[in-house]
Structures are given as structure tokens and as C-alpha cells.
Write a protein that holds these residues in place. Sequence first.
Motif, PDB file in Angstrom:
ATOM      1  N   GLY A  83       0.880  -1.366   0.003  1.00  0.00           N
ATOM      2  CA  GLY A  83      -0.313  -0.197   0.063  1.00  0.00           C
ATOM      3  C   GLY A  83       0.796   1.396   0.319  1.00  0.00           C
ATOM      4  N   THR A 101      -3.773   5.022   1.068  1.00  0.00           N
ATOM      5  CA  THR A 101      -4.149   4.315   1.510  1.00  0.00           C
ATOM      6  C   THR A 101      -4.588   5.058   3.198  1.00  0.00           C
ATOM      7  OG1 THR A 101      -2.060   4.016   2.103  1.00  0.00           O
ATOM      8  CG2 THR A 101      -3.520   2.211   0.912  1.00  0.00           C
ATOM      9  N   ILE A 128      -9.199  -2.055   7.592  1.00  0.00           N
ATOM     10  CA  ILE A 128      -7.914  -1.314   6.354  1.00  0.00           C
ATOM     11  C   ILE A 128      -6.645  -0.788   7.395  1.00  0.00           C
ATOM     12  CG2 ILE A 128      -7.337   0.449   4.563  1.00  0.00           C
ATOM     13  CD1 ILE A 128     -10.356  -0.050   4.059  1.00  0.00           C
ATOM     14  N   GLY A 141      -2.750  -0.122   4.269  1.00  0.00           N
ATOM     15  CA  GLY A 141      -3.789  -0.376   2.909  1.00  0.00           C
ATOM     16  C   GLY A 141      -3.585  -1.778   2.967  1.00  0.00           C
ATOM     17  N   ASP A 200      -5.622  -6.536   0.140  1.00  0.00           N
ATOM     18  CA  ASP A 200      -5.497  -5.126  -0.012  1.00  0.00           C
ATOM     19  C   ASP A 200      -5.192  -3.934  -0.696  1.00  0.00           C
ATOM     20  OD1 ASP A 200      -4.128  -6.506   2.560  1.00  0.00           O
ATOM     21  OD2 ASP A 200      -2.098  -7.447   1.100  1.00  0.00           O
ATOM     22  N   PHE A 201      -5.153  -2.782  -0.525  1.00  0.00           N
ATOM     23  CA  PHE A 201      -5.937  -1.801  -1.180  1.00  0.00           C
ATOM     24  C   PHE A 201      -4.111  -1.057  -0.826  1.00  0.00           C
ATOM     25  CE2 PHE A 201      -9.415  -2.746   1.493  1.00  0.00           C
ATOM     26  CZ  PHE A 201     -10.508  -1.508   0.748  1.00  0.00           C
ATOM     27  N   HIS A 213      -2.754   2.815  -3.342  1.00  0.00           N
ATOM     28  CA  HIS A 213      -2.902   3.126  -3.590  1.00  0.00           C
ATOM     29  C   HIS A 213      -2.771   3.702  -5.409  1.00  0.00           C
ATOM     30  CE1 HIS A 213      -2.750   8.491  -3.806  1.00  0.00           C
ATOM     31  NE2 HIS A 213      -4.017   7.963  -3.566  1.00  0.00           N
ATOM     32  N   PHE A 273      -7.942   2.898  -5.795  1.00  0.00           N
ATOM     33  CA  PHE A 273      -6.867   2.029  -5.348  1.00  0.00           C
ATOM     34  C   PHE A 273      -7.523   0.931  -6.198  1.00  0.00           C
ATOM     35  CE2 PHE A 273      -8.004   4.852  -2.573  1.00  0.00           C
ATOM     36  CZ  PHE A 273      -7.243   5.012  -1.148  1.00  0.00           C
ATOM     37  N   LEU A 325      -7.134  -3.254  -5.567  1.00  0.00           N
ATOM     38  CA  LEU A 325      -7.483  -4.334  -5.339  1.00  0.00           C
ATOM     39  C   LEU A 325      -6.534  -5.555  -5.538  1.00  0.00           C
ATOM     40  CD1 LEU A 325      -8.253  -5.363  -2.248  1.00  0.00           C
ATOM     41  CD2 LEU A 325     -10.500  -5.936  -3.777  1.00  0.00           C
ATOM     42  N   LEU A 375     -17.394   3.167  -0.363  1.00  0.00           N
ATOM     43  CA  LEU A 375     -16.696   2.353  -1.948  1.00  0.00           C
ATOM     44  C   LEU A 375     -17.278   1.945  -2.862  1.00  0.00           C
ATOM     45  CD1 LEU A 375     -15.976  -0.640   0.978  1.00  0.00           C
ATOM     46  CD2 LEU A 375     -14.062   0.908   0.240  1.00  0.00           C
TER      47      LEU A 375
END
Length: 184
Positions: free
Chosen positions: A23, A37, A62, A66, A92-93, A95, A101, A103, A122
Motif C-alpha cells: 500500500g 491508504t 484497513i 493498505g 489489500d488496497f 493507492h 485503489f 485491490l 466504497l
Amino acid sequence: MKKMVYGSLFLLAACGGGGSGSGNGGGNVFGNTQYGTAAIAGLWDLSEEVSPGVRDELYLHIASDGKGTFYDYAGDTYDEWGNCYWIDSGFDFTHVEKNTFKLGTLNTISVEAYVTNNKLTLKLPDVGDLDDDGNTVEILTEEVPKATNKNVANFKPECSDSMATARSLIPAKGKKPDAVLMIK
């Protein structure tokens, strides 16, 4: 609807690959808006009333780097299983830019996420037609409040594999079993 967000994120991570995404914890600040994130970090309450008297307790954490983890309480009136949590990580996100983001790590799956007034919004693809409207190219939007009375340390114990075996053999209170095991 919140179960659809979990289901959609689960399918996205499965198709797009979850795991060890890196992240962008620092993010950037433009004017009064923080991106990255760190801007969406927190513990978010996805719990909902599924039907009258039936509540599903579900949380998304989160981390500032991330890493996303779901905590699903197995002892709620929806699951009626046991006093433990199913823990799913790998959501996991990473940026990309502003509120966008990625994924997962294999495919670039865009998810828009931002926080306003202690609510995480979201916007994600309707993978598998989770809202059953026949449209799989739409974007689902969900506002999720910050979990104010919980923290990650509360989510113990984790449900174990031995509990999973018991789950398949013992039906929830007032329900019929999905299958019957015959032993001769």
C-alpha cells in the motif's frame, strides 16, 4: 447490501489475487484532502440487520499500509455458530491516484474509496451480480460507518479448523442440517 460489499471484495481478491500488496501509507495531501491508504485506514462496521431479529456482525480493518482484513463474528444471530471470529485477510488496497485503489496484486481492479464524516464510501464493480438485478457492469456503492465500540484486539478467538468440522455437523438452533452423515 453490506454483505454484497464483502462478497464483491472477496470475489475481486480471489480473481485479482489478494495477498501481499504494498500500500501507499503516506498518501498525498491536496488542499484539505488527504489521499492514499492512510486516508481510508480504520475499522469499519459492515454489520447489518439481514432480516427482522437477524443481525450479521462483520467488520473491515484497513491498516495505514493498505492491508485489509475482514472479521466476521460467528456467534451472531445470522451465523449462530460459536463465540469466535472468521478472519479473512488479503484484501489489500494499493493507492493509484486520488480516491482510486487497486485491490489485489495480479490484476488491476479499481475500487474507489474515500472517507467523509467518519463513513467509508466504497464504489466497486458488481462482480457476479451480487445485487441480483441482472446488471454485472454497474458500480455498487456502500457507505460504511466507523466502528466506534470495537478494535482489532476484540476479534478473538479466531475460529479454528476443528470448529469448522463441528459447524458442518451441528445445525444452527432451529434449523435443519444441510446434509446428514450416516454411520453404519
